[in-house]
Write an enzyme that holds these catalytic residues in place. Structure first.
Site, PDB file in Angstrom:
ATOM      1  CE  LYS A  81      -3.886   2.149   2.547  1.00  0.00           C
ATOM      2  NZ  LYS A  81      -4.850   2.014   3.662  1.00  0.00           N
ATOM      3  CB  SER A 156      -8.286   4.040   2.741  1.00  0.00           C
ATOM      4  OG  SER A 156      -7.418   3.393   3.656  1.00  0.00           O
ATOM      5  CB  SER A 180      -8.668   1.052   5.480  1.00  0.00           C
ATOM      6  OG  SER A 180      -9.349   2.264   5.357  1.00  0.00           O
TER       7      SER A 180
HETATM    8  N1  GLN Z   1     -13.397   4.644   5.989  1.00  0.00           N
HETATM    9  C1  GLN Z   1     -12.818   5.163   7.186  1.00  0.00           C
HETATM   10  C2  GLN Z   1     -12.377   6.571   6.985  1.00  0.00           C
HETATM   11  O1  GLN Z   1     -12.658   7.094   5.975  1.00  0.00           O
HETATM   12  C3  GLN Z   1     -11.665   4.297   7.617  1.00  0.00           C
HETATM   13  C4  GLN Z   1     -10.457   4.476   6.798  1.00  0.00           C
HETATM   14  C5  GLN Z   1      -9.300   3.651   7.242  1.00  0.00           C
HETATM   15  O2  GLN Z   1      -9.472   2.646   7.919  1.00  0.00           O
HETATM   16  N2  GLN Z   1      -8.118   4.111   6.898  1.00  0.00           N
HETATM   17  O3  GLN Z   1     -11.767   7.188   7.798  1.00  0.00           O
END
Ligand code: GLN
Length: 497
Positions: A81, A156, A180
């Site tokens: 990532k 994400s 995410s």
């Molecule tokens: N969807 C959540 C956010 O937008 C979690 C994102 C994540 O786990 N990095 O913050």
């Protein structure tokens, strides 16, 4: 495994092929690079490739294998990532702010994979600074869900998710601040694990919300995740929240029978908001666990409904502080023209950050400001404690908790971009574990039909007690011995032949 089915292998099968010299790491890596060339132009999972670097690592792995010093992941191509700094690689975190940043050092996770002799296949697309649930906030564009190109892969970690699902890599890394790893694992049909907070070092992992961020594996199966965890986990003094614990073998319990396992089903995870199709698939997987000898216990996590509001106070608060470093001076985007220093800061940040990141910085700055701190930030911290306490009570009654990982299957690209609150609800079942610091995983559990008749993956979430990853992997692995969902791969449109 036949050589012609290379992309769908397990990490163990790759290790066997490599160590018995039936294939070289260079050949295996080239196989995945060829798939990336073929499919990535349409999927957009990878945002940085460097074949010379990748193949040099593969060659070095072949030398190591020849010398008899191979570790389990030596020579295996892993996608990273783009939140992890990797020396000499562009490291953008999905943002224009870092579009030209080349990391001068390795994140702990990257150096662990290097030390294991794994091959860095490339950097994967993601929501900007890991803020999002659909990969649509990336400066580098959205990512297609390999099961249905008109849908999002989740976020994400959307690039890693699509890369694993489309078999463009052997496995990938992700990070999970609120869901995410698990939500994209659910939407793309693979196995993903968010470890207990503090188990994987955050050193060199670009910070979003430091008290919640945790890196973990994204792979086809629980066994693959266990092998990845053996590389990723471990104490690192460069991260002050890294836990100094004895090294674990995450594969050690994979084969334990599940008879007598107590599974807690929180009623809040099966209430309004859960798509009926997803609920049905989860019900079937619970029935499978009963057949394996597990006992089902009804439990309650009464503060579940507060997890999203609490998260959207705390995560932006931490983000507003973490992202203050991007000022266009030390690194990061700098505006071309400005009148004075303040104007340069303002223009650089206005140009470098996208809308969702700005929204979070504004919220975070607001909830931390004098006069509002007690009402928002402090209150949220108090509720965070209550949410953690819910789990303490629950684990007095059961060994693991199960439920859906996401409330729906993959939604259409564009469907939720204008409605941040609807987007935030994607993490309703995952966020509370981050707030409590607990480990959670998503395991492929079947398919639900979308309203236009497409079969889309559904993930079963398994939540464990602190440091219970080995048991969770066991629970997932036993399910994967009697089901085949994790081996199913999407059939992709032709791509660049
Ligand atoms: N969807 C959540 C956010 O937008 C979690 C994102 C994540 O786990 N990095 O913050």
């Amino acid at each position: 495994m036949a050589k012609n089915d290379l992309s769908n292998g397990s990490l163990k099968s790759y290790a066997d092929l490599l160590q018995s010299k039936q294939i070289s790491s260079v050949e295996l890596t080239q196989e995945f690079l060829a798939r990336i060339h073929r499919y990535n132009p349409s999927i957009n999972a990878f945002i940085a490739l460097d074949e010379a670097k990748t193949l040099a690592q593969a060659k070095a792995a072949d030398v190591r294998i020849a010398s008899g010093k191979a570790a389990p992941l030596t020579g295996i191509p892993i996608a990273q990532k783009d939140i992890f700094c990797a020396k000499g690689w562009p490291t953008t975190c999905g943002s224009k702010m870092l579009a030209n940043f080349v990391a001068p050092y390795d994140a702990h996770v990257i150096s662990q994979f290097d030390a294991a002799g794994a091959v860095n296949l490339g950097k994967t697309n993601m929501d900007e600074f890991a803020m999002g649930s659909s990969n649509e906030t990336s400066y580098f564009g959205g990512v297609k869900n390999p099961w249905s190109f008109d849908r999002v892969p989740g976020g994400s970690s959307g690039g890693s998710a699509a890369a694993v699902a489309a078999r463009l890599c052997a496995a990938a890394t992700g990070t999970d601040t609120g869901g995410s790893i698990r939500q994209p694992a659910s939407l793309c049909g693979f196995t993903g694990l968010k470890p207990t907070y503090g188990v994987v070092s955050r050193f060199g992992m670009i910070a979003f919300a430091s008290s919640l961020d945790q890196a973990g594996p994204m792979a086809k199966s629980a066994e693959d995740c266990a092998l990845m965890m053996n590389v990723m986990a471990g104490f690192d003094e460069r991260d002050s929240t890294s836990l100094d614990r004895a090294k674990e073998d995450y594969c050690r319990d994979l084969n334990k029978p599940l008879a007598g396992l107590k599974i807690g089903l929180p009623k809040e995870f099966f209430a309004e908001g859960l798509s009926a199709d997803v609920g049905k698939v989860i019900g079937n997987s619970i029935a499978e666990y009963k057949k394996l000898g597990a006992e089902i216990i009804d439990i309650s996590l009464p503060n579940t409904g507060l997890s999203i509001p609490v998260y959207y106070v705390l995560a932006p608060a931490e983000a507003s502080s973490n992202l203050s470093r991007y000022d266009g001076v030390r690194y990061g985007h700098r505006a071309d023209s400005y009148t004075d220093l303040m104007d340069m800061y303002c223009k650089s940040r206005a140009q470098g950050f996208g809308a969702e990141v700005k929204r979070r910085i504004l919220i975070g700055t607001y909830v931390l400001s004098a006069g509002y701190y007690d009402a928002y930030y402090l209150k949220a911290q108090q509720i965070r404690r209550l949410i953690a306490q819910d789990f303490v009570e629950a684990f007095k009654q059961c060994d693991v908790i199960m439920g859906p990982a996401a409330p729906s299957t993959a939604f259409k690209a564009g469907e939720k971009v204008d409605d941040p609150v609807a987007m935030y609800l994607q993490d309703i079942y995952t966020i509370s574990t981050n707030l409590a610091g607990l480990p959670g995983m998503s395991v492929p559990a079947g398919f639900a039909n979308s309203n236009d008749g497409k079969a889309l993956p559904v993930g079963l979430q398994i939540i464990g007690n602190y440091f219970d990853e080995a048991r969770m992997l066991n629970v997932a692995h036993q399910y994967q011995q009697v089901t085949d969902w994790h081996n199913q791969a999407p059939s992709l449109p032709e791509g660049n032949a």
